[in-house]
Design an enzyme around this catalytic site. Structure first.
Site, PDB file in Angstrom:
ATOM      1  N   ASP A 215      -8.600   3.927  -6.210  1.00 46.73           N
ATOM      2  CA  ASP A 215      -7.240   4.455  -6.079  1.00 46.73           C
ATOM      3  C   ASP A 215      -6.225   3.314  -6.006  1.00 46.73           C
ATOM      4  O   ASP A 215      -6.172   2.596  -5.015  1.00 46.73           O
ATOM      5  CB  ASP A 215      -7.151   5.314  -4.806  1.00 46.73           C
ATOM      6  CG  ASP A 215      -5.776   5.933  -4.642  1.00 46.73           C
ATOM      7  OD1 ASP A 215      -5.498   6.935  -5.322  1.00 46.73           O
ATOM      8  OD2 ASP A 215      -4.971   5.400  -3.854  1.00 46.73           O
TER       9      ASP A 215
ATOM     10  N   TYR B 143       1.256  -0.990  -5.388  1.00 43.21           N
ATOM     11  CA  TYR B 143       0.247  -1.851  -4.753  1.00 43.21           C
ATOM     12  C   TYR B 143       0.163  -3.223  -5.457  1.00 43.21           C
ATOM     13  O   TYR B 143      -0.472  -4.143  -4.958  1.00 43.21           O
ATOM     14  CB  TYR B 143      -1.160  -1.224  -4.752  1.00 43.21           C
ATOM     15  CG  TYR B 143      -1.271   0.125  -4.075  1.00 43.21           C
ATOM     16  CD1 TYR B 143      -0.241   0.646  -3.294  1.00 43.21           C
ATOM     17  CD2 TYR B 143      -2.436   0.885  -4.209  1.00 43.21           C
ATOM     18  CE1 TYR B 143      -0.359   1.886  -2.690  1.00 43.21           C
ATOM     19  CE2 TYR B 143      -2.562   2.124  -3.602  1.00 43.21           C
ATOM     20  CZ  TYR B 143      -1.511   2.622  -2.848  1.00 43.21           C
ATOM     21  OH  TYR B 143      -1.639   3.858  -2.255  1.00 43.21           O
TER      22      TYR B 143
ATOM     23  N   LYS C  47      -0.469   5.436  -9.718  1.00 42.03           N
ATOM     24  CA  LYS C  47       0.689   6.270  -9.336  1.00 42.03           C
ATOM     25  C   LYS C  47       1.991   5.664  -9.818  1.00 42.03           C
ATOM     26  O   LYS C  47       2.148   4.432  -9.830  1.00 42.03           O
ATOM     27  CB  LYS C  47       0.737   6.420  -7.799  1.00 42.03           C
ATOM     28  CG  LYS C  47      -0.606   6.744  -7.173  1.00 42.03           C
ATOM     29  CD  LYS C  47      -0.505   6.986  -5.687  1.00 42.03           C
ATOM     30  CE  LYS C  47      -1.887   6.994  -5.054  1.00 42.03           C
ATOM     31  NZ  LYS C  47      -2.413   5.660  -4.744  1.00 42.03           N
TER      32      LYS C  47
ATOM     33  N   HIS D   4       3.976   9.264  -7.052  1.00 41.45           N
ATOM     34  CA  HIS D   4       3.577   8.730  -5.739  1.00 41.45           C
ATOM     35  C   HIS D   4       4.313   9.387  -4.579  1.00 41.45           C
ATOM     36  O   HIS D   4       3.766   9.582  -3.502  1.00 41.45           O
ATOM     37  CB  HIS D   4       3.849   7.219  -5.726  1.00 41.45           C
ATOM     38  CG  HIS D   4       3.046   6.451  -4.733  1.00 41.45           C
ATOM     39  ND1 HIS D   4       2.666   5.156  -4.925  1.00 41.45           N
ATOM     40  CD2 HIS D   4       2.535   6.793  -3.511  1.00 41.45           C
ATOM     41  CE1 HIS D   4       1.969   4.737  -3.885  1.00 41.45           C
ATOM     42  NE2 HIS D   4       1.877   5.705  -3.013  1.00 41.45           N
TER      43      HIS D   4
END
Ligand code: NAP
Length: 292
Positions: free
Chosen positions: A52, A57, A86, A118
């Site tokens: 994920d 990120y 996302k 997201h």
């Protein structure tokens, strides 16, 4: 595209007919190729088949690179793993197509298995701003288009409230396959869970360990001691036993391995109830309830 189940990892059927592993590695705060590579190596070795990530990120490129390097080591191919990413809140609305294509090219894995909006809001807009619903709808239309092209095999949303979900279900051409939200014994989200059931949307948990903070909860420690498991395994099992897929994050190879040992034991009804009774609406992450 085949709906073949993942060989070494229990999975759930999504409303697209495709399978998603019940256990995935969370990658928030895994940064830099060395750390991502080490965690992905440990996870593949332990049987994880899902990962994920997210644009925010800043590890999509590293994840793609690590997978391309490591899959052959385990005799695996692209089809054997399930990759989620996302759309960042800064790309919500008219920049959604560009943002999603950026994730797709960063990962560089031919297709993304699951791509989520997201966050229901748009970065830079006040949470209550009435432009948020229009931006979400525009993002969803872009995801539907890329889904049609096969670049995003499943599309879904994250951090949506019941109101956001109802609006999406009324307007979408392609229904979301997944809703990913914070879920653990202190935040049981019964309304969202039953809404997902009603709509045929897979309800997926994030922050199952409460970002690590739930691991020292006295009830957790007691249940873990009684069933001779780690607190993390108990928390993950509590979700899985309700049919909820989980995404524990760890950068530590030994914990990555231990967190995967969750399919060979069962929590008693009493222990399930003791854990669920901890629900107090506590969040360890962001709260979307005020987003218009
Ligand atoms: P989490 O999985 O609840 O907890 C991770 C923390 O627990 C880390 O500090 C980790 O430290 C520690 N930990 C993991 N296993 C452990 C063990 N067996 N014993 C002791 N400590 C342990 O937190 P999370 O990262 O918030 O959530 C998981 C994933 O969900 C994220 O990585 C991300 O992929 C996703 N997520 C999505 C959203 C969203 O908005 N959609 C929001 C949050 C998270 P070490 O790394 O040092 O082991």
């Amino acid at each position: 595209m085949s709906p073949t189940p993942f060989s070494s990892s229990p999975s759930v059927a999504l409303n697209t007919g495709l399978q998603m592993p019940l256990l995935g590695l969370g990658t928030y705060k895994l940064c830099g190729l060395q750390d991502v590579y080490r965690a992905v190596d440990a996870a593949l070795c332990a049987g994880y088949r899902a990962f994920d990530s997210a644009a925010v990120y800043r590890n999509e490129a590293e994840l793609g690179k690590a997978l391309r390097a490591l899959l052959p080591k385990y005799g695996l191919t692209r089809e054997d793993v399930f990759i989620t990413s996302k759309l960042g809140p800064k790309d919500q609305g008219e920049k959604a197509m560009e943002g999603a294509l950026h994730s797709w090219s960063q990962l560089d894995l031919d297709y993304i298995d699951l791509y989520l909006i997201h966050w229901p809001g748009t970065q830079g807009l006040p949470v209550g701003d009435e432009r948020n619903p229009g931006n979400r709808a525009q993002s969803w239309a872009s995801l539907e288009e890329l889904h049609g092209q096969g670049k995003l095999r499943n599309i879904g949303v994250s951090n949506y409230t019941p109101a956001h979900m109802r609006a999406l279900m009324q307007s979408c051409k392609v229904p979301p396959a997944v809703l990913q939200v914070e879920f653990h014994p202190r935040l049981c989200q019964p309304e969202l869970m039953s809404l997902c059931k009603q709509y045929g949307v897979c309800f997926q948990a994030y922050s199952s360990l409460g970002k690590g903070e739930l691991l020292s909860d006295p009830v957790m420690l007691d249940v873990a001691k009684n069933c001779e498991r780690t607190p993390a395994q108990v928390l993950l099992r509590w979700a899985l036993q309700q049919g909820v897929p989980v995404l524990p994050k760890s950068s530590n190879p030994e914990r990555i391995q231990r967190n995967a040992e969750v399919f060979d034991f069962t929590l008693s009804d009493t222990d399930m109830d003791r854990l669920s009774a901890l629900d107090c609406g506590q969040r360890f992450c962001w709260d979307p309830s005020e987003v218009a």
